[in-house]
Design a protein around this motif. Structure first.
Motif, PDB file in Angstrom:
ATOM      1  N   ARG A   1     -16.487  12.317   0.003  1.00 28.99           N
ATOM      2  CA  ARG A   1     -17.211  12.015   1.192  1.00 28.99           C
ATOM      3  C   ARG A   1     -16.761  11.022   1.703  1.00 28.99           C
ATOM      4  O   ARG A   1     -17.154  11.155   3.562  1.00 28.99           O
ATOM      5  CB  ARG A   1     -18.556  12.244   0.930  1.00 28.99           C
TER       6      ARG A   1
ATOM      7  N   GLY B   1     -15.151   9.815  -7.769  1.00 25.73           N
ATOM      8  CA  GLY B   1     -14.612  11.065  -7.110  1.00 25.73           C
ATOM      9  C   GLY B   1     -15.268  11.533  -5.546  1.00 25.73           C
ATOM     10  O   GLY B   1     -15.045  11.581  -4.791  1.00 25.73           O
ATOM     11  N   GLY B   2     -16.653  11.915  -6.743  1.00 23.71           N
ATOM     12  CA  GLY B   2     -17.217  12.438  -5.534  1.00 23.71           C
ATOM     13  C   GLY B   2     -17.377  12.652  -4.006  1.00 23.71           C
ATOM     14  O   GLY B   2     -17.625  12.055  -3.039  1.00 23.71           O
TER      15      GLY B   2
ATOM     16  N   GLY C   1     -11.828   2.153  -3.803  1.00 26.85           N
ATOM     17  CA  GLY C   1     -10.757   2.746  -5.117  1.00 26.85           C
ATOM     18  C   GLY C   1     -13.072   2.395  -6.394  1.00 26.85           C
ATOM     19  O   GLY C   1     -12.164   2.485  -7.116  1.00 26.85           O
TER      20      GLY C   1
ATOM     21  N   MET D   1     -13.394  10.763   3.118  1.00 20.01           N
ATOM     22  CA  MET D   1     -12.440  11.643   3.230  1.00 20.01           C
ATOM     23  C   MET D   1     -13.278  12.823   4.525  1.00 20.01           C
ATOM     24  O   MET D   1     -12.882  12.590   5.822  1.00 20.01           O
ATOM     25  CB  MET D   1     -11.709  12.552   2.606  1.00 20.01           C
TER      26      MET D   1
ATOM     27  N   ARG E   1      -6.431  11.837  -2.797  1.00 19.95           N
ATOM     28  CA  ARG E   1      -5.198  11.107  -1.942  1.00 19.95           C
ATOM     29  C   ARG E   1      -5.759   9.672  -1.610  1.00 19.95           C
ATOM     30  O   ARG E   1      -5.020   8.964  -1.791  1.00 19.95           O
ATOM     31  CB  ARG E   1      -6.091  11.512  -0.235  1.00 19.95           C
ATOM     32  N   PHE E   2      -6.621   8.969  -2.357  1.00 19.30           N
ATOM     33  CA  PHE E   2      -6.874   7.438  -1.919  1.00 19.30           C
ATOM     34  C   PHE E   2      -6.148   6.884  -3.601  1.00 19.30           C
ATOM     35  O   PHE E   2      -6.426   7.023  -4.867  1.00 19.30           O
ATOM     36  CB  PHE E   2      -8.195   7.409  -1.860  1.00 19.30           C
ATOM     37  N   ALA E   3      -4.686   5.681  -3.139  1.00 18.94           N
ATOM     38  CA  ALA E   3      -4.585   5.212  -3.953  1.00 18.94           C
ATOM     39  C   ALA E   3      -6.547   4.413  -4.890  1.00 18.94           C
ATOM     40  O   ALA E   3      -6.742   3.902  -4.116  1.00 18.94           O
ATOM     41  CB  ALA E   3      -3.649   3.819  -3.749  1.00 18.94           C
TER      42      ALA E   3
ATOM     43  N   GLN F   1       0.528  -1.319  -0.010  1.00 18.82           N
ATOM     44  CA  GLN F   1      -0.046   0.068   0.264  1.00 18.82           C
ATOM     45  C   GLN F   1       1.156   1.203   0.071  1.00 18.82           C
ATOM     46  O   GLN F   1       0.538   2.171  -0.517  1.00 18.82           O
ATOM     47  CB  GLN F   1      -0.791   0.073   1.198  1.00 18.82           C
TER      48      GLN F   1
ATOM     49  N   ARG G   1      -5.517  -9.316  -2.906  1.00 20.44           N
ATOM     50  CA  ARG G   1      -5.989  -7.852  -3.088  1.00 20.44           C
ATOM     51  C   ARG G   1      -6.828  -8.312  -4.546  1.00 20.44           C
ATOM     52  O   ARG G   1      -7.915  -7.010  -4.926  1.00 20.44           O
ATOM     53  CB  ARG G   1      -4.821  -7.249  -3.439  1.00 20.44           C
TER      54      ARG G   1
ATOM     55  N   ARG H   1      -8.945  16.540  -2.762  1.00 19.16           N
ATOM     56  CA  ARG H   1      -8.766  14.814  -3.070  1.00 19.16           C
ATOM     57  C   ARG H   1      -7.523  14.317  -3.659  1.00 19.16           C
ATOM     58  O   ARG H   1      -7.017  14.671  -3.862  1.00 19.16           O
ATOM     59  CB  ARG H   1     -10.386  14.964  -4.314  1.00 19.16           C
TER      60      ARG H   1
ATOM     61  N   PRO I   1      -7.906  16.472   3.257  1.00 18.99           N
ATOM     62  CA  PRO I   1      -6.799  17.056   2.847  1.00 18.99           C
ATOM     63  C   PRO I   1      -8.048  17.109   0.801  1.00 18.99           C
ATOM     64  O   PRO I   1      -8.588  16.710   0.301  1.00 18.99           O
ATOM     65  CB  PRO I   1      -5.745  15.745   2.546  1.00 18.99           C
TER      66      PRO I   1
ATOM     67  N   TYR J   1      -9.829  17.907   9.609  1.00 18.07           N
ATOM     68  CA  TYR J   1      -9.456  17.678   8.403  1.00 18.07           C
ATOM     69  C   TYR J   1      -9.145  16.764   7.246  1.00 18.07           C
ATOM     70  O   TYR J   1      -9.356  15.863   7.069  1.00 18.07           O
ATOM     71  CB  TYR J   1      -7.507  17.789   8.597  1.00 18.07           C
TER      72      TYR J   1
ATOM     73  N   LYS K   1     -14.416  10.388   7.495  1.00 17.90           N
ATOM     74  CA  LYS K   1     -13.832  10.357   8.212  1.00 17.90           C
ATOM     75  C   LYS K   1     -13.163  11.469   9.306  1.00 17.90           C
ATOM     76  O   LYS K   1     -12.881  10.964   9.916  1.00 17.90           O
ATOM     77  CB  LYS K   1     -11.852  10.139   7.267  1.00 17.90           C
TER      78      LYS K   1
ATOM     79  N   VAL L   1     -11.071   2.928   5.694  1.00 14.74           N
ATOM     80  CA  VAL L   1     -10.823   4.169   6.056  1.00 14.74           C
ATOM     81  C   VAL L   1     -11.288   5.158   7.144  1.00 14.74           C
ATOM     82  O   VAL L   1     -10.689   5.332   7.182  1.00 14.74           O
ATOM     83  CB  VAL L   1     -11.286   4.292   4.734  1.00 14.74           C
TER      84      VAL L   1
ATOM     85  N   ALA M   1     -14.179  11.627 -11.431  1.00 16.90           N
ATOM     86  CA  ALA M   1     -14.523  12.324 -10.824  1.00 16.90           C
ATOM     87  C   ALA M   1     -15.634  12.824 -10.585  1.00 16.90           C
ATOM     88  O   ALA M   1     -16.467  13.333  -9.927  1.00 16.90           O
ATOM     89  CB  ALA M   1     -13.509  13.503 -10.157  1.00 16.90           C
TER      90      ALA M   1
ATOM     91  N   ASP N   1      -6.242   1.455  -5.781  1.00 16.42           N
ATOM     92  CA  ASP N   1      -6.335   0.355  -6.085  1.00 16.42           C
ATOM     93  C   ASP N   1      -6.393  -0.067  -4.269  1.00 16.42           C
ATOM     94  O   ASP N   1      -5.457  -1.819  -3.775  1.00 16.42           O
ATOM     95  CB  ASP N   1      -4.833  -0.422  -6.656  1.00 16.42           C
ATOM     96  N   LEU N   2      -6.568   1.022  -3.186  1.00 20.11           N
ATOM     97  CA  LEU N   2      -6.730   0.667  -1.906  1.00 20.11           C
ATOM     98  C   LEU N   2      -7.629  -0.351  -1.871  1.00 20.11           C
ATOM     99  O   LEU N   2      -8.674  -0.250  -2.177  1.00 20.11           O
ATOM    100  CB  LEU N   2      -7.362   1.949  -1.472  1.00 20.11           C
TER     101      LEU N   2
END
Lengths: 280, 239
Positions: B138, B133-134, B129, B140, B76-78, A36, A214, B74, B72, B70, B143, B88, A277, B80-81
């Motif tokens: 949300r 994006g929106g 993942g 984040m 920020r997530f990989a 990760q 994964r 947008r 940050p 906080y 969190k 999260v 997005a 493939d997380l």
């Protein structure tokens, strides 16, 4: 000796199985965080420096596992220090230790040979799981318990750090300490896995089971559990194949892990990519 | 405070106060020092001179870091997380209950509450993942909300996200202010979704060049309404 069926009916196979199972189950627990963090090759970099430690042990007549452990921990903290301070990118920091370690190992091993010390480094490079002693197996079990305990206590915080270091810092998490802990955990895992698959293949047990997991798991927790399961299966099948066909055990274990990834990749349905997005 | 990176001040004698229950937007052209101000406020950067107090304490040394939320920028997530929305959001709660402690029932309830506050309840077991994006943005926000913050700091939270996520963002921020008397500091170029809810707008260009209500800004010919282009054009004029 336990009454296990063939191919694990012999003492040496049972010690190999015990050490292998612990490493196979625990290495992916550490690897999940490394993947990760885009530090999949950290284990490889540390392994190469551990090779220099092994050579130093042979030269100085010290049990090579101790010198490998010392070198691995120093390398892990060094790589983390360079990465965290932005002195160099993560992969360049790895490359520095990667090549420096293997070069130092070659030089020190040649010096040991020149002064008449036994300098057979092949068992450390490619593993020697069939020569695992009861003492080795106990040491590996202790390391395994330490890994599981650390992940149980600090796993969620480590996930927060590898996801977004800046947010974790703002949230008051001890980011530097957790990163250092992950690096040291990797170093300890590398040394434990050294006897199982060898230093050259050590990163495979950290990373390949996680790569497979994964593809299957829906959560991070599930990824770690699936990864451990894949690691255990790779060890059992790899050892059995090694006994059956007289193959190198370390290589056999890793090839089973590669095969598992290839099979799961082929049969698993494609994941739908996330919308852009602007989409809802 | 004054902050510089060796080529002159990035922030020059900036003075700013955000009160409890207040919703403040911080805007400014690119390079105006918004990010630097945010980093100082979050305790990630120390100013050359001046004092910064965050919730009555030194930034970066909060006795209870959960008091600060906080979000940050947008992405920020990989992609493939392999972590679920719940996993999260639960990491945000660590600031409140301590990273070494096992979560208790109240922590799990706070996480569920935060996820529902951004209307992602049906996605709680989904991998982040796989969300848009929106929706990720949300996550984040949830969190940040999960630690029950008294001050929520958001860095460009709605840049490029869909209208539904902007509406959800507005609702969750208003909920924090009205129900929990929290304060919100929003850094954004897009204030349309929250234009009617803002208490103050602060315009930064190395210094504070405007600090007043949206009505006062409107009296200068700058409209903040949805689809209004006045604010971006006005900020461009400040360059």
């Amino acid at each position: 000796m336990l009454p296990l069926p063939w191919p694990f009916d012999r003492d040496y196979m049972q010690y190999a199985l015990l050490a292998g199972l612990v490493v196979g189950a625990c290495a992916p627990l550490v690897g999940g965080f490394l993947v990760q963090r885009r530090m999949s090759l950290l284990g490889d970099g540390i392994g190469h420096v551990a090779f220099a430690g092994v050579a130093a042990g042979l030269l100085l007549n010290i049990w090579p596992v101790w010198t490998a452990l010392a070198a691995a921990v120093i390398a892990a903290l060094g790589i983390e220090w360079l990465r965290a301070r932005g002195q160099t990118s993560g992969d360049l920091a790895l490359a520095l230790f990667f090549y420096g370690g293997i070069a130092a190992g070659a030089v020190i091993a040649s010096r040991a040979s020149a002064v008449g010390k036994p300098a057979n480094v092949l068992p450390f490079l490619f593993g020697s799981i069939l020569t695992v002693t009861p003492g080795d197996a106990i040491a590996v079990c202790v390391i395994g318990i330490a890994i599981v305990a650390t992940v149980l206590i600090a796993g969620q915080a480590m996930l927060a750090v590898v996801m977004d270091e800046e947010s974790a810092r703002v949230a008051g998490l001890p980011v530097d300490a957790l990163s250092a802990a992950l690096a040291v955990l990797t170093a300890v895992t590398v040394v434990a896995a050294m006897r199982v698959v060898g230093l050259l293949l050590v990163a495979a047990l950290l990373v390949l089971p996680i790569a497979t997991a994964r593809l299957l798991a829906k959560s991070f927790r599930g990824t770690l559990i699936f990864g451990s399961a894949v690691g255990v299966i790779a060890v059992v099948l790899g050892l059995a194949a090694a006994r059956l066909w007289g193959l190198a055990p370390g290589g056999s274990i890793v090839l089973v892990a590669v095969l598992a990834f290839a099979v799961i990749s082929a049969v698993r349905p494609m994941r739908t990519p996330p919308p852009s997005a602007h989409d809802h | 405070m004054t902050v510089g990176y060796g080529h002159g001040p990035v922030l020059d004698r900036v003075s700013l106060r955000v009160n409890r229950g207040e919703f403040v937007a911080l805007v400014g052209p690119n390079g105006s020092g918004k990010s630097t101000l945010l980093r100082v406020l979050l305790g990630l950067l120390t100013p050359e001179s001046g004092d910064v107090t965050l919730l009555g304490e030194h930034p970066g040394r909060l006795s209870n870091p959960g008091r600060l939320g906080y979000v940050p920028q947008r992405a920020r997530f990989a992609s493939d997380l392999p972590a679920t929305v719940t996993e999260v959001v639960a990491t945000g709660r660590l600031a409140r209950h301590g990273w070494w402690r096992r979560p208790r029932d109240e922590d799990r309830e706070a996480v569920t509450h935060a996820i529902n506050a951004v209307d992602l309840g049906e996605f709680k077991d989904r991998r982040v993942g796989e969300l848009s994006g929106g929706q990720q943005q949300r996550v984040m926000i949830a969190k940040a909300l999960s630690s029950d913050p008294e001050l929520l700091v958001l860095d460009e939270p709605v840049a490029g996200v869909d209208a539904e996520s902007q509406r959800q963002f507005r609702d969750s921020v208003v909920h924090l202010i009205e129900q929990h008397n929290g304060a919100v500091l929003l850094v954004s170029h897009e204030l349309g979704a929250v234009a009617d809810d803002l208490d103050r707008v602060v315009v930064l260009k190395q210094r504070v060049v405007f600090d007043g209500t949206p009505a006062e800004l409107r009296s200068r010919g700058v409209s903040l309404g949805v689809h209004a282009e006045d604010l971006p054009l006005w900020l461009e004029g400040l360059d």
